[in-house]
Design an enzyme around this catalytic site. Structure first.
Site, PDB file in Angstrom:
ATOM      1  N   LEU A  63       0.828  -1.222   0.000  1.00 27.51           N
ATOM      2  CA  LEU A  63       0.000   0.000   0.000  1.00 27.51           C
ATOM      3  C   LEU A  63       0.855   1.262   0.000  1.00 27.51           C
ATOM      4  CD1 LEU A  63      -2.227  -2.083   1.086  1.00 27.51           C
ATOM      5  CD2 LEU A  63      -3.274  -0.012   1.969  1.00 27.51           C
ATOM      6  N   GLU A  65       1.459   4.438  -2.814  1.00 28.01           N
ATOM      7  CA  GLU A  65       1.203   4.931  -4.169  1.00 28.01           C
ATOM      8  C   GLU A  65       2.474   5.390  -4.875  1.00 28.01           C
ATOM      9  OE1 GLU A  65      -0.787   5.346  -1.627  1.00 28.01           O
ATOM     10  OE2 GLU A  65      -2.520   4.262  -2.426  1.00 28.01           O
ATOM     11  N   GLN A  87      -6.358   3.356  -6.447  1.00 26.11           N
ATOM     12  CA  GLN A  87      -7.636   2.836  -5.958  1.00 26.11           C
ATOM     13  C   GLN A  87      -8.758   3.879  -6.014  1.00 26.11           C
ATOM     14  OE1 GLN A  87      -7.667   0.953  -1.909  1.00 26.11           O
ATOM     15  NE2 GLN A  87      -8.005  -0.822  -3.199  1.00 26.11           N
ATOM     16  N   PRO A  94      -0.021  10.982  -2.957  1.00 31.97           N
ATOM     17  CA  PRO A  94       1.302  10.485  -2.537  1.00 31.97           C
ATOM     18  C   PRO A  94       2.184  10.101  -3.727  1.00 31.97           C
ATOM     19  CG  PRO A  94      -0.431   9.472  -1.226  1.00 31.97           C
ATOM     20  CD  PRO A  94      -1.109  10.227  -2.334  1.00 31.97           C
ATOM     21  N   HIS A 134     -12.669  10.303  -1.683  1.00 36.55           N
ATOM     22  CA  HIS A 134     -13.116   9.281  -2.636  1.00 36.55           C
ATOM     23  C   HIS A 134     -13.915   9.869  -3.797  1.00 36.55           C
ATOM     24  CE1 HIS A 134     -12.191   6.711   0.822  1.00 36.55           C
ATOM     25  NE2 HIS A 134     -12.240   5.666   0.016  1.00 36.55           N
TER      26      HIS A 134
END
Ligand SMILES: Cc1ncc(C[n+]2csc(CCOP(=O)(O)OP(=O)(O)O)c2C)c(N)n1
Lengths: 332, 367
Positions: A63, A65, A87, A94, A134
């Site tokens: 995990l 980026e 995602q 990042p 999101h």
């Protein structure tokens, strides 16, 4: 030539079919991302691909980026064509440094010796009632960066072919997927070749009209078409352009339309301030000054962080706000 | 908080030649360099001297206004030559911006190195021609590229390995941690080579970490070696060991080469503002060139003919480099637009054409 079957697929499945096809066609295509293997991605866009192509072609990464993009850079150095899944839009930051300082610039920095054929897929935009980080629309940051191509698809057929074109491109492509349209169905010719297809950098007139032009891309193309429908009921003929490519911009298609209609509204979910719409407005006044009947109008996100889900409907451009802007181009 | 005091001891350093030029007790590492005969040691010595000379000449060129900037490597010659001479031709190097000694060992023309610092080019050389990247300024980013390249090598079933260079300051960057994590998880054939030269511009290594850099690697499951970075044989031995691990499929290794940047960070830097002179004096005693000279001398291998050979080679390289630098053909204005994209891009074409027209408009005005 026999006509190929064009099944009806949701946009998300059209992307999946596009990835599958690209991987079949070129063994150098590898996928990297978080949860893209067994799970098939949080939106299932890579569903079934690890099972069929193995863990060396569909790679579940740690995990991180920056780590994902930086590793993709190294794979590209080695002759691979990495396709990265970020995602969610809000998690691309990042990796921003690796994208703008490395992915975008390595071809230039190496005098053209090192190619970066990396496709970075980003499910983006709002409208799904998500929690914060999101629902963002970061495309403008990347469109401002030399060396990157930035595109966004709006329908299943384009999603399939544009993704394959992006993967085939020798340049890095930021591929923005309108996540709230993942379930929107359309006819998709999965066997369609990409070489003679509509080129990746071309905008498309998706509805012809004579009184005003609306430019949209990604999730808002559907919204713009709804607005045009309503306007037609009121006796106004609206032309709708699906921009498809944000970098480069297809100014020919834009200018041709504006010269015909004399009125322009641009809409996107990203902030209006300093946005894609501002660039288009500036270029249109430069190239179509004498054709314009009214100032160019913009309908975008406000200069606020993306809001909580219960109020996102007030933040997101909808058909009413777009129609209001169209009205402003018709002074009383 | 006193960050200038080191919290680590150097008892764990791999060393084969002491600062006095004496060989240490035989060890598992010294056995990996048993093939380095006196003749080959003389070659390494020559490399060290030539690399130091390239650095001195480039520094002089900067002072004379021929280079915009230079990042000197004075003091780090053994770390670079020792590691680079462990590499095979098909290994790939992802360097940072100070690896002139590594580039020299890879066969890069020193003039090409200079042109980058002169501002005449961004590329310098074709990475695929020497299997070494051109300078990377963003500290730490290249460690991830090395990891990805190594992963590609693994997928390809290739023989080679990857080495990536970075500084002690860079180990504070997330990219370095992410690279350790990715490389360990994927078993990528990567050697992470940290030149711990004690300083990141003005910041001492103790501000970056309170444990050794090697320990940081171990925390990610990356086996890590600490080596006397001023001992060319020890660095060669450690790098050979790490490369062998990578080649046999045992994954990444971190090497912390403990060395010292004897000059400024770059030609724009003033180390007297932050660095005690006593520290410089202390490290001068550990000079990487002096100790090999002492060893060769003790072995009766520093004869006049050899000294002349080394001097000639250094003088010749410096003269070539100066001539190449002064003879640089500067790029044209229109080259700005070259290689932004691999495929044609309408915006670039538009801006290039408009600028060409603009420039052409001056032709009549001049004279
Ligand atoms: C991401 C980033 N931040 C800051 C800088 C500015 N900068 C250049 S070199 C340097 C110090 C790096 O120190 P270290 O990693 O120890 O390497 P050294 O220069 O000592 O070889 C800094 C802060 C940079 N190049 N990149």
């Amino acid at each position: 030539m026999t006509a190929t079957l064009a099944p009806t697929l949701p946009l998300g499945k059209a992307l999946n079919a596009g990835l599958r096809r690209a991987m079949e066609d070129d063994p150098k295509v590898v996928l990297l991302g978080e949860d893209i293997g067994k799970l098939g991605g949080v939106f299932r866009i890579t569903d079934g691909l690890q099972k069929d192509f193995g863990p060396n072609r569909v790679i579940d990464t740690p995990l991180a980026e920056s780590g994902i993009i930086g590793t993709a850079v190294g794979l590209a150095f080695r002759g691979y064509r990495p396709v990265v899944e970020i995602q969610f839009d809000g998690f691309i930051y990042p990796a921003f440094d690796q994208i703008v300082s490395q992915v975008a610039k390595l071809h230039y920095r190496t005098g053209g010796n090192v190619k970066m054929p990396i496709t970075i897929r980003v499910p983006y935009g709002g409208g799904i009632g998500a929690v914060e980080h999101h629902s963002e629309s970061p495309e403008g940051y990347f469109a401002q960066t030399a060396g990157l191509r930035v595109v966004s698809c709006s329908n299943a057929a384009d999603a399939n072919v544009m993704l394959r074109q992006a993967i085939a491109s020798d340049d890095p492509v930021l591929f923005f997927e309108p996540k709230r349209r993942y379930w929107q169905k359309g006819e998709v010719d999965v066997a369609r070749p990409i070489d003679d297809a509509y080129p990746l950098h071309k905008a498309r007139v998706v509805r012809e009209g004579t009184d005003a032009t609306i430019i949209a891309y990604g999730p808002l193309v559907v919204t713009a078409l709804q607005a045009a429908d309503v306007a037609a009921g009121e006796g106004r003929s609206i032309e709708v352009i699906d921009l498809r490519s944000l970098s480069p911009l297809d100014m020919d298609t834009i200018a041709t339309s504006v010269r015909k209609t004399g009125r322009l509204v641009i809409t996107h979910e990203a902030a209006t301030f300093m946005g894609i719409g501002a660039e288009i407005a500036a270029r249109v006044q430069d190239q179509c000054f004498y054709s314009l009947e009214a100032p160019v109008q913009r309908v975008g996100g406000f200069s606020t962080p993306y809001p909580a889900a219960k109020v996102e409907e007030f933040f997101l451009p909808d058909a009413d706000r777009i129609l209001d802007a169209v009205d402003r181009t018709f002074p009383a | 908080m006193d960050t200038a005091i080191s919290r680590t001891s150097d008892d764990d350093l791999i060393q084969i030649v002491t600062p006095e030029g004496k060989r240490t007790e035989p060890s598992e590492y010294s056995r990996t360099v048993e093939d380095i005969t006196i003749d080959k040691l003389r070659d390494l010595y020559e490399d060290l001297v030539v690399v130091r000379r390239i650095d001195a000449e480039a520094t002089a060129l900067q002072r004379q206004g021929e280079l915009g900037l230079w990042a000197p490597l004075l003091g780090q010659e053994a770390a670079q030559v020792g590691s680079a001479r462990a590499l095979h031709a098909d290994d790939f190097v992802f360097g940072s911006y100070r690896e002139h000694g590594v580039a020299y060992c890879r066969g890069v023309d020193p003039t090409e190195m200079l042109r980058f610092w002169r501002g005449s080019t961004q590329s310098g050389w074709n990475p695929y021609e020497y299997n070494m990247t051109t300078p990377a300024i963003i500290v730490g980013a290249q460690a991830l590229h090395a990891t990805g390249y190594g992963l590609g090598m693994k997928f390809d079933g290739a023989e080679g390995a990857v080495i990536t260079y970075f500084g002690d300051g860079a180990t504070s960057q997330g990219d370095i941690s992410e690279a350790f994590g990715f490389a360990a998880s994927f078993g990528a054939p990567v050697v992470f080579f940290c030149q711990n030269n004690q300083w990141a511009i003005s910041e001492p290594v103790t501000l970056q970490t309170h444990i050794t850099i090697a320990e940081r690697g171990r925390g990610f499951g990356v086996p890590s070696l600490r080596v006397d970075g001023n001992d060319v044989l020890a660095v060669l031995a450690a790098t050979r060991t790490a490369l062998a691990r990578a080649r046999e499929g045992s994954g990444p290794t971190l090497i912390e080469a403990v060395t010292y940047r004897m000059g400024p960070h770059t030609t724009s830097d003033d180390p007297t503002r932050y660095r005690p002179a006593a520290l410089d004096d202390e490290w001068k005693q550990k000079d990487p060139i002096d100790r090999i000279e002492r060893l060769l001398d003790a072995e009766g291998a520093m004869d006049a003919a050899f000294r002349a050979r080394v001097k000639d080679r250094a003088d010749h390289t410096a003269a070539e480099l100066r001539r190449g630098c002064l003879g640089t053909v500067e790029p044209t204005a229109m080259s700005l637009f070259d290689n932004v994209y691999a495929d044609p891009h309408p915006l670039i074409a538009e801006e290039r054409d408009a600028y060409a027209t603009y420039l052409a408009g001056f032709e009549g005005v001049q004279s």
